[in-house]
Design an enzyme around this catalytic site. Structure first.
Site, PDB file in Angstrom:
ATOM      1  N   HIS A 157      11.971  66.672 -29.900  1.00  0.00           N
ATOM      2  CA  HIS A 157      12.390  67.925 -29.272  1.00  0.00           C
ATOM      3  C   HIS A 157      11.560  69.046 -29.923  1.00  0.00           C
ATOM      4  O   HIS A 157      11.179  68.929 -31.092  1.00  0.00           O
ATOM      5  CB  HIS A 157      13.876  68.102 -29.588  1.00  0.00           C
ATOM      6  CG  HIS A 157      14.551  69.254 -28.919  1.00  0.00           C
ATOM      7  ND1 HIS A 157      14.437  70.546 -29.382  1.00  0.00           N
ATOM      8  CD2 HIS A 157      15.363  69.312 -27.847  1.00  0.00           C
ATOM      9  CE1 HIS A 157      15.162  71.348 -28.614  1.00  0.00           C
ATOM     10  NE2 HIS A 157      15.737  70.623 -27.678  1.00  0.00           N
ATOM     11  N   ASP A 163      16.614  64.060 -37.111  1.00  0.00           N
ATOM     12  CA  ASP A 163      17.218  64.967 -36.138  1.00  0.00           C
ATOM     13  C   ASP A 163      18.292  64.179 -35.400  1.00  0.00           C
ATOM     14  O   ASP A 163      18.001  63.361 -34.537  1.00  0.00           O
ATOM     15  CB  ASP A 163      16.115  65.461 -35.184  1.00  0.00           C
ATOM     16  CG  ASP A 163      16.679  66.205 -33.972  1.00  0.00           C
ATOM     17  OD1 ASP A 163      17.919  66.256 -33.812  1.00  0.00           O
ATOM     18  OD2 ASP A 163      15.864  66.711 -33.177  1.00  0.00           O
ATOM     19  N   GLN A 195      21.312  64.165 -30.969  1.00  0.00           N
ATOM     20  CA  GLN A 195      21.810  63.308 -29.886  1.00  0.00           C
ATOM     21  C   GLN A 195      22.466  62.038 -30.410  1.00  0.00           C
ATOM     22  O   GLN A 195      22.834  61.160 -29.628  1.00  0.00           O
ATOM     23  CB  GLN A 195      20.661  62.932 -28.932  1.00  0.00           C
ATOM     24  CG  GLN A 195      19.977  64.098 -28.270  1.00  0.00           C
ATOM     25  CD  GLN A 195      20.895  64.853 -27.308  1.00  0.00           C
ATOM     26  OE1 GLN A 195      21.970  64.377 -26.932  1.00  0.00           O
ATOM     27  NE2 GLN A 195      20.475  66.042 -26.906  1.00  0.00           N
ATOM     28  N   LYS A 249      27.095  69.880 -29.188  1.00  0.00           N
ATOM     29  CA  LYS A 249      26.850  68.644 -28.432  1.00  0.00           C
ATOM     30  C   LYS A 249      27.914  67.591 -28.724  1.00  0.00           C
ATOM     31  O   LYS A 249      27.870  66.492 -28.194  1.00  0.00           O
ATOM     32  CB  LYS A 249      25.457  68.096 -28.774  1.00  0.00           C
ATOM     33  CG  LYS A 249      24.321  69.027 -28.312  1.00  0.00           C
ATOM     34  CD  LYS A 249      22.984  68.397 -28.594  1.00  0.00           C
ATOM     35  CE  LYS A 249      21.838  69.382 -28.541  1.00  0.00           C
ATOM     36  NZ  LYS A 249      21.476  69.788 -27.184  1.00  0.00           N
ATOM     37  N   CYS A 304      12.709  70.635 -23.289  1.00  0.00           N
ATOM     38  CA  CYS A 304      12.233  71.050 -24.614  1.00  0.00           C
ATOM     39  C   CYS A 304      11.433  69.950 -25.285  1.00  0.00           C
ATOM     40  O   CYS A 304      11.534  69.743 -26.502  1.00  0.00           O
ATOM     41  CB  CYS A 304      13.386  71.472 -25.523  1.00  0.00           C
ATOM     42  SG  CYS A 304      14.309  72.839 -24.890  1.00  0.00           S
TER      43      CYS A 304
HETATM   44  C1  LIG Z   1      16.976  65.780 -30.044  1.00  0.00           C
HETATM   45  C2  LIG Z   1      17.329  67.226 -30.158  1.00  0.00           C
HETATM   46  N1  LIG Z   1      16.939  67.914 -31.234  1.00  0.00           N
HETATM   47  C3  LIG Z   1      17.245  69.208 -31.401  1.00  0.00           C
HETATM   48  C4  LIG Z   1      17.963  69.903 -30.458  1.00  0.00           C
HETATM   49  C5  LIG Z   1      18.249  71.354 -30.696  1.00  0.00           C
HETATM   50  O1  LIG Z   1      19.587  71.574 -30.882  1.00  0.00           O
HETATM   51  P1  LIG Z   1      20.157  73.064 -30.971  1.00  0.00           P
HETATM   52  O2  LIG Z   1      19.631  73.782 -29.776  1.00  0.00           O
HETATM   53  O3  LIG Z   1      21.630  72.883 -30.940  1.00  0.00           O
HETATM   54  O4  LIG Z   1      19.676  73.651 -32.254  1.00  0.00           O
HETATM   55  C6  LIG Z   1      18.398  69.237 -29.321  1.00  0.00           C
HETATM   56  C7  LIG Z   1      19.164  69.957 -28.281  1.00  0.00           C
HETATM   57  O5  LIG Z   1      18.796  70.120 -27.163  1.00  0.00           O
HETATM   58  C8  LIG Z   1      18.060  67.877 -29.159  1.00  0.00           C
HETATM   59  O6  LIG Z   1      18.438  67.208 -28.071  1.00  0.00           O
END
Ligand SMILES: Cc1ncc(COP(=O)(O)O)c(C=O)c1O
Lengths: 405, 145
Positions: free
Chosen positions: A121, A198, A201, A224, A361
């Site tokens: 992401h 990370d 998910q 989430k 993203c």
């Molecule tokens: C794999 C992953 N990493 C990071 C994020 C970023 O999360 P946040 O926007 O809650 O900081 C997301 C959310 O879309 C994600 O799916």
């Protein structure tokens, strides 16, 4: 798992959108919230609201107990060794940035390497691009297998003795790939690199045990996993966090303040400058209680079954291309031939079906897939086969509609 | 399915421009004014080239990646501004923005009937950015001149 009573816990699902009962298939973007979470936040503001770690008064200690109680719930949920290792913040993005700016800038030098994968992401790419730019380090990518998985040979070939940091998604938000994070952690450690995972998910959908993975840092977002937006956590091994400098300075994080110098509070508070996200933490605690009561293993099994059903049903449509490996978490990213994902999403929306369209993203991953945008249906514990059937019917209608117009 | 709403969005004319875009392609020369713009929230992209004669748009071409609305709008925009002066083109863009805001505008000023078909987009707030991308790109490219 009694799906009907689970669904009833989520009031938002009980509504019509554009004249049809809502089908919410966008939980990877953000999850819906159960009554228990909404009420915990409501009760906090009605009865206990106060600032934490400050007042001597009763509400002050109640708010502090609730806030620190939520920290203990998070610690237990991901099996961290100590609450000193749980830093509350805004979520995955903030957590990764803390590690990049504090640990990264202090420990990475010109000629070093930072290793990520091509499925990350943007939140797990850009902070490392910045560290690489400022330090003169190289940002390297572990390549992906044709089905969108990472294999350990490639990880071993990419991570070298020059690698200082490895950062990888536990579960891909586009492909649904569940990465072998425990094995990759081992490879990172064999090369004396630290690893950040990370878990945005992963934590919402499966049992995560940070001590078992043995990772150095683990980041995730509350929103989430049934909690409100604005709260998330960074896990870090105590020995590492202890050596790291805070990235935000101000109230709440200090020990002694002199005219020209100050000392920091102990962990975890030295990383929590300013009034923290108290109600958010309370909501996260309630979300963890809700998930724990059902059981993370049950949730994982349920979603696995549901995504298998979704794959089967979606494949009955000839014009569909599905991305990602067969073994996957509860999401399906796809394209329908001849229909752009925005158009698809608009047509489904008129049927009351919410999915995500776009690049999710993850522009480097889109490039790797050879597409500019995709559609994604993502599931959570409150979705059922009915939702999938509605989606598939919607897709068939979209195909017909775009065939005619 | 009740396609009542949808048909106000996906009008025949739009699908025609989407499937058979006008002025699609690239100029071979190197002295056209060019711009590449994307919509960062959704990944739609447009690559736009203008050939000016004084302050008149002599010719224009585009290529792009995107949904039916963004590509149809790009196709129509290129048709509408060809042969117009820069200030006429900019005025049209403003008119188009007003149309997206749901304001009543004088369609005749576009000199291209097809554009009226995009009026329905104003009822789909999430898609307005798709329709305005090509116009924003055009503004940028002529303003740079
Ligand atoms: C794999 C992953 N990493 C990071 C994020 C970023 O999360 P946040 O926007 O809650 O900081 C997301 C959310 O879309 C994600 O799916």
């Amino acid at each position: 798992m009694d799906i009907q009573s689970v669904r009833e816990a989520f009031p938002i699902l009980n509504q019509d959108v554009n004249g049809h009962p809502l089908v919410y298939l966008d939980s990877s973007a953000t999850s819906q919230k159960p009554v228990a979470v909404i009420e915990a936040i409501d009760e906090y503001y009605r009865l206990h609201n106060s600032n934490v770690h400050r007042g001597v008064h009763t509400l002050g200690s109640r708010a502090t107990d609730l806030y620190e109680g939520a920290r203990e719930k998070v610690r237990h949920f991901i099996n961290a060794n100590s609450t000193k290792e749980i830093i509350f913040n805004r979520g995955t993005t903030t957590a990764i940035n803390i590690v990049a700016q504090s640990y990264g800038l202090a420990n990475v030098k010109a000629g070093d390497e930072i290793v990520i994968t091509q499925m990350e992401h943007h939140s797990n790419i850009i902070p490392w691009q910045q560290v690489a730019k400022r330090t003169g380090a190289t940002l390297k990518y572990i390549p992906l297998q044709p089905d969108g998985s990472v294999n350990l040979e490639d990880a071993r070939a990419t991570i070298t003795s020059n690698t200082k940091i490895v950062a990888i998604a536990h579960v891909s938000n586009v492909l649904g790939t569940v990465n072998p994070v425990k094995e990759i952690t081992k490879i990172a450690h064999e090369n004396n690199a630290v690893i950040l995972i990370d878990g945005a998910q992963a934590v919402p959908h499966m049992k995560v045990d940070v001590q078992d993975i043995n990772c150095d840092f683990y980041a995730f977002s509350g929103h989430k996993m049934l909690a409100p937006t604005g709260i998330g956590a960074l896990y870090g091994k105590e020995a590492l966090l202890k050596e790291m400098e805070p990235v935000e300075f101000g109230g709440e994080m200090i020990d002694f303040v002199e005219l020209h110098d100050s000392t920091w509070k102990e962990l975890p508070w030295k990383f929590e400058g300013g009034t923290p996200i108290i109600a958010g933490a309370v909501g996260l605690g309630a979300a963890i209680d809700f998930l724990t009561e059902i059981g993370m293993d049950k949730i994982y099994q349920y979603e696995k079954k549901l995504v298998k059903y979704a794959l089967e049903q979606m494949r009955t449509i000839d014009e569909i291309t599905i991305f990602g490996p067969e073994e996957r978490a509860g999401l399906v990213t796809f394209n329908l031939e001849g229909v752009h994902s925005h158009d698809l999403s608009t047509v489904l929306d008129t049927e009351g079906i919410a999915i995500r369209a776009g690049h999710h993203c993850a522009q480097p991953l889109m490039k790797w897939l050879g597409v500019t945008s995709t559609a994604r249906a993502s599931m959570y514990l409150y979705n059922n086969e009915d939702d999938i059937d509605r989606l598939v019917a919607g897709l068939k209608k979209t195909k017909e509609y775009f065939g005619d117009v | 399915m009740s396609n009542v709403n949808l048909d106000t969005l996906y009008r025949q004319v739009i699908m025609d421009h989407y499937k058979h875009p006008r002025n699609k392609g690239k100029f071979e020369d190197n002295d056209s004014l060019t711009i590449e713009m994307n919509n960062p929230t959704c990944g739609d992209r447009i690559f736009l080239q203008f050939q000016l004669d004084g302050d008149t748009v002599e010719d224009v071409k585009f290529t792009g990646d995107g949904c039916s609305i963004s590509l149809a709008s790009a196709s129509m925009m290129t048709q509408a501004v060809k042969g117009k002066t820069i200030s006429e083109a900019l005025a049209m863009s403003e008119l188009f923005s007003d149309m997206m805001l749901g304001k009543d505008v004088d369609m005749d000023e576009f000199g291209l009937e097809d554009i009226e078909a995009l009026q329905g987009v104003s009822n789909f707030p999430a898609r307005i950015k798709c329709a305005t991308l090509a116009w924003k790109a055009m503004e940028r490219v002529v303003e740079e001149e």
